[in-house]
Motif scaffolding. Structure first.
Motif, PDB file in Angstrom:
ATOM      1  N   LEU A 150       0.854  -1.187   0.000  1.00  0.00           N
ATOM      2  CA  LEU A 150       0.000   0.000   0.000  1.00  0.00           C
ATOM      3  C   LEU A 150       0.892   1.239   0.000  1.00  0.00           C
ATOM      4  CD1 LEU A 150      -3.103   0.624   0.264  1.00  0.00           C
ATOM      5  CD2 LEU A 150      -2.683   0.893   2.706  1.00  0.00           C
ATOM      6  N   VAL A 183      -2.250   6.366   0.737  1.00  0.00           N
ATOM      7  CA  VAL A 183      -3.514   5.742   0.313  1.00  0.00           C
ATOM      8  C   VAL A 183      -4.148   5.121   1.553  1.00  0.00           C
ATOM      9  CG1 VAL A 183      -4.613   3.962  -1.101  1.00  0.00           C
ATOM     10  CG2 VAL A 183      -2.679   5.258  -2.022  1.00  0.00           C
ATOM     11  N   ASP A 184      -5.347   5.540   1.907  1.00  0.00           N
ATOM     12  CA  ASP A 184      -6.029   5.017   3.090  1.00  0.00           C
ATOM     13  C   ASP A 184      -6.826   3.763   2.768  1.00  0.00           C
ATOM     14  OD1 ASP A 184      -5.165   6.709   4.970  1.00  0.00           O
ATOM     15  OD2 ASP A 184      -7.000   7.929   5.081  1.00  0.00           O
ATOM     16  N   ARG A 185      -6.786   2.826   3.659  1.00  0.00           N
ATOM     17  CA  ARG A 185      -7.595   1.614   3.479  1.00  0.00           C
ATOM     18  C   ARG A 185      -8.559   1.510   4.649  1.00  0.00           C
ATOM     19  NH1 ARG A 185      -5.725  -4.724   2.677  1.00  0.00           N
ATOM     20  NH2 ARG A 185      -7.682  -5.546   3.414  1.00  0.00           N
ATOM     21  N   SER A 225     -13.570  -3.809   0.926  1.00  0.00           N
ATOM     22  CA  SER A 225     -12.354  -3.105   1.315  1.00  0.00           C
ATOM     23  C   SER A 225     -12.319  -1.769   0.594  1.00  0.00           C
ATOM     24  CB  SER A 225     -11.115  -3.917   0.922  1.00  0.00           C
ATOM     25  OG  SER A 225     -11.115  -5.129   1.628  1.00  0.00           O
ATOM     26  N   TYR A 258     -10.683   1.952  -0.372  1.00  0.00           N
ATOM     27  CA  TYR A 258      -9.399   2.649  -0.524  1.00  0.00           C
ATOM     28  C   TYR A 258      -9.690   4.067  -0.994  1.00  0.00           C
ATOM     29  CZ  TYR A 258      -7.271  -2.011  -0.589  1.00  0.00           C
ATOM     30  OH  TYR A 258      -6.876  -3.277  -0.268  1.00  0.00           O
ATOM     31  N   LEU A 277      -0.269   0.724  -6.096  1.00  0.00           N
ATOM     32  CA  LEU A 277      -0.870  -0.139  -5.082  1.00  0.00           C
ATOM     33  C   LEU A 277      -0.852  -1.547  -5.672  1.00  0.00           C
ATOM     34  CD1 LEU A 277      -2.699  -1.076  -2.740  1.00  0.00           C
ATOM     35  CD2 LEU A 277      -4.616  -0.016  -3.898  1.00  0.00           C
ATOM     36  N   LEU A 331     -12.459   1.464  -4.791  1.00  0.00           N
ATOM     37  CA  LEU A 331     -11.320   2.369  -4.933  1.00  0.00           C
ATOM     38  C   LEU A 331     -11.820   3.778  -5.240  1.00  0.00           C
ATOM     39  CD1 LEU A 331      -9.415   0.031  -7.416  1.00  0.00           C
ATOM     40  CD2 LEU A 331      -8.789   0.349  -5.027  1.00  0.00           C
TER      41      LEU A 331
END
Lengths: 469, 350
Positions: free
Chosen positions: B43, B47-49, B83, B85, B97, B116
């Motif tokens: 990652l 970039v936030d997950r 998930s 992002y 990524l 995303l």
């Protein structure tokens, strides 16, 4: 800001006249076993044909309405009269014997004049019956048979008809092929013997006059080995405020090394559901050439199909479709390559204006034995305004590696630059646009005999005629 | 206990055609018992997950995918966690990524559902490599592309054995947003690929470069749709592939010009090299046009190597067999070469 052109709807006065059908004989509206039996009796069918009709009716009742094309909800078979016999005693071989109102109809459509000038023979159908059929003596002397299919069914060609009738297009093909099998009436039979090459065309013209009626003519053409025929088909009807239906069937058998050119200018009225089926089976070295202009109808499903069964068999399809206000014309072609070194060449144009919907639909299938075969498909669509719609839906199914299949399609609008250029040369905007559209459709007009090309260009001009807004 | 399954209709053509051609859609059966796969991930910083939801200002936009509504309902029913992002506004990421899915055989179905969000003015490359072997695996990407943002999604699939693989993408692009898709499809017993890209923002763009190689008894079923609703939007769908053995492939490609997308342009092309007489190639490239001021084009070339090219290669001492091997490789390499150097590990594609 871009200028917009308001174009008027077609002036259909040439085709939009009608006569009362009070004197004619009709079956009741709807579709039942009784009605099918009644038609069969009226026709004096042989027993096998009566059984065939009833079998087709059963298939019709079991087959669903297509779920992939234009909406057919406005077509209610309970309101359609499937058989209308005009007020005449069957078919004539002289225009003088044809009843005045019917003769007047075909006079206005220019059929007798065309017969004198440029045709080898003419068949004219009015509602459900052939009212006129004639072939020039010199053509008959070559052994060419051109007659109504119902006489042929009972005469010396009975076995030939039975052998070929609805074999290329079986009633199981689709719902409206089954409907045709059940209630077909009228149509032509042509046989061109081995080695005979007709250098002037034959023509059949189909006129549907009765309100709320269906026309279900059957055309069967057999071109024997090494022969040539050009067959022209025309159709029109006056406009009513109820649905009319055309579900004809054309079966063409093209023999070894023969060529059949089948040209159609279809100009049904804009209340017509045109659900016609056309198919050609082509033997070794044979060629089928389709030239197809679709201008009329409220809704059309029309896809002439070529089945290339013999080595080196070929097909060419040249088509133009012009969809205006209230029209949803779903047209195209189908080709099946069943043999080696076969070829197909498809070239179509479609034009949409005033809210019309035009769809080009095709399928090219190459089966296992189609080694060395080729196919090229080119379709172009022109959007004349922002009210209309144009779709292209071409399918290819290839099951043989040693082939060459190409497809290209384009869609777009009339170029402002081209209009500007023509206007700078002195043309009005309306004339410039009409000229561009005529040029766009010249793939078909240049393939037609002169008289028909002129008629087609006039139709386009009428469609494009309008004022600048 | 007997496993329960769901029957879904996916990859529907936007406009149907003759049913007997069997091109209109695909019917598939997916297991109700599924689990997510714990993939390996690199990652990039910034970039936030976020587990369990899509995030950012575009998270409420309903995004359609190439597979269609049936699959959406199925994923919701399975309760698989999404998930999410999100990138930072205006940031261009140097590093991609990266995600690796190396499946190990499992009786349960595998689902990974990603969301995303590429925030306004940012650009990111996402690389997803799928390898290994399992019964059924599904990967879905929902991509939200903000104003003047850009997402390049690179997917490489090298599954082995009889794995059934489902790869579905839905994209929504705002003004000036760009979505670039590179897909290399090399494995799996049966593969289903879908993409629907909503070009909603003025000047938004879609570009796809897809290469596939299908051999023996393998199947590939594809459905790619460019939905033009924004003005001056552009789409370019390019697909090339090789079919061998008893391979069966169906490509559906649609450019859909909706009313109001004035100035839009769309093109699609498929080039298919057929090696054996036992292959089945089906192609249906649609252009749907409800707007006058557009330019659309599509083309397809299907068959063997052009005779003149073959002749040229022979004249250079290359046998027909070698020529076909070269052209097979070239079909795939032409797309691989679009991937920037250093993004893939050396051994990723051989």
């Amino acid at each position: 800001m871009k200028e917009k052109t308001q174009v008027a709807d077609i002036d259909r006065s040439l085709y939009d006249f009608r006569f009362e059908d009070a004197d004619s004989y009709k079956v009741k509206e709807g579709l039942t076993e009784d009605i099918v039996n009644q038609i069969s009796e009226e026709k004096g069918d042989p027993e096998w044909m009566r059984e065939f009709r009833l079998r087709s009716l059963k298939i019709y009742n079991e087959t669903p309405v297509p779920d992939w094309g234009p909406d057919l909800a406005g077509l209610d078979m309970d309101n359609i009269v499937t058989y209308v016999r005009p007020n005449t005693e069957r078919m004539h071989t002289s225009w003088e014997d044809v009843p005045e109102d019917i003769k007047d109809t075909f006079d206005r459509l220019g059929i007798p004049q065309a017969e004198r000038k440029s045709l080898a023979g003419v068949g004219a159908q009015y509602d459900s019956e052939l009212v006129y059929h004639n072939v020039k003596d010199e053509v008959a002397e070559k052994g060419v048979i051109y007659t109504d299919i119902e006489s042929a069914l009972k005469g010396e060609y009975a076995d030939m008809i039975r052998h070929h009738f609805m074999k290329a297009v079986p009633p199981t093909d689709h719902k409206f092929a089954a409907l045709h099998g059940a209630v077909w009436s009228g149509g032509s039979f042509v046989y061109v013997p081995k080695g005979v090459k007709l250098d002037i065309p034959l023509q059949s013209y189909f006129r549907l006059n009765a309100k709320g009626a269906g026309q279900f003519e059957h055309t069967l053409i057999i071109v024997d080995e090494d022969a040539y025929l050009h067959f022209i088909e025309g159709c029109s009807a006056p406009k009513y405020n109820v649905a009319n239906l055309h579900a004809g069937c054309v079966e063409l058998y093209v023999g070894k090394n023969s060529t059949l050119r089948y040209s159609t200018i279809e100009n049904w009225s804009k209340n017509m559901y045109n659900l016609n089926t056309k198919r050609a089976l082509v033997e070794e070295g044979g060629k089928i050439e389709w030239v197809s202009g679709s201008f009329g109808s409220h809704i059309s499903y029309l896809y002439p199909m070529s089945v290339l069964n013999g080595k080196g068999a070929r097909t060419e399809f040249t088509g133009v479709t012009f969809a205006g206000e209230g029209q949803n014309l779903d047209t195209g072609t189908k080709v099946v390559h069943n043999a080696p070194e076969t070829s197909s060449y498809i070239n179509t144009r479609s034009i949409s204006k005033s809210g019309g919907i035009s769809t080009f639909r095709s399928s090219v299938v190459m089966n296992k034995d189609a080694h060395g075969s080729r196919s090229a498909v080119s379709c172009e669509s022109l959007m004349v305004d922002n009210l209309s719609r144009s779709d292209t839906v071409p399918a290819m199914d290839i099951r043989c590696a040693d082939v060459d299949v190409g497809h290209e399609a384009k869609i777009g609008r009339i170029s402002d630059d081209t209009v500007f250029y023509l206007m700078s040369r002195g043309l009005s905007e309306a004339d410039a646009r009409a000229l561009i559209v005529r040029g766009f459709a010249d793939n078909v007009s240049k393939e037609l005999p002169l008289e028909y090309a002129v008629e087609m260009n006039n139709l386009i001009s009428l469609e494009m005629k309008g004022s600048i807004g | 206990m007997e496993q329960s399954n769901s029957t879904l209709t996916i990859n529907r053509l936007p406009v149907r055609t003759w049913n007997r051609l069997k091109l209109n859609d695909a019917t598939v059966v997916l297991p109700d018992a599924v689990k997510p796969y714990e993939y390996f991930e690199e990652l990039p910083e910034g970039v936030d997950r976020v587990k369990g939801k899509s995030i950012g200002p575009m998270s409420d936009i309903k995004i359609a995918t190439g597979f269609g509504d049936d699959l959406d309902g199925y994923i919701n029913d399975t309760g698989v966690m999404i998930s999410g992002y999100i990138t930072e506004d205006g940031r261009e990421y140097d590093k991609p990524l990266k995600q690796k899915y190396v499946y190990a055989d499992t009786a349960e179905g595998i689902i990974n559902a990603l969301d995303l969000t590429i925030s306004d003015g940012s650009s990111l490359t996402v690389v997803q490599e799928v390898d290994g072997h399992t019964s059924q695996a599904l990967l879905r990407n929902i991509c939200r592309i903000g104003k003047n943002a850009s997402l390049t999604l690179i997917q490489i699939q090298k599954l082995t054995g009889n794995t059934e693989f489902y790869n579905d993408i839905g994209v929504y692009a705002e003004d000036g947003g760009e979505f670039n898709l590179i897909q290399i499809i090399l494995g799996a017993g049966s593969s289903y690929y879908g993409l629907k890209c909503a070009l909603a923002g003025t000047g938004s763009k879609l570009s796809t470069n897809i290469a596939y190689s299908v051999d023996s008894d393998r199947r590939l079923d594809m459905n790619y749709v460019a939905d033009h609703t924004g003005k001056r939007t552009e789409s370019d769908i390019s697909v090339r592939g090789v079919l061998k053995g008893n391979a069966k492939k169906l490509f559906r490609g649609s450019i859909d010009f909706h009313k109001g997308c004035a100035g839009a342009k769309g093109s699609e092309i498929e080039n298919v090299l057929l090696i054996d007489d036992t292959v089945t190639n089906q192609t249906i490239p649609l252009i749907l046009c409800d707007e006058e001021d557009v330019e659309g084009a599509h083309g397809a070339t299907i068959g063997r190597i052009d005779e003149s090219l073959l002749f040229y290669m022979r004249s250079r001492g290359i046998s027909e067999e070698q020529a076909y091997a070269l052209m097979e490789q070239a079909q795939i390499d032409s797309v691989i070469n679009l991937i920037e150097e250093g993004i893939l590990e050396h051994e990723s594609i051989e």
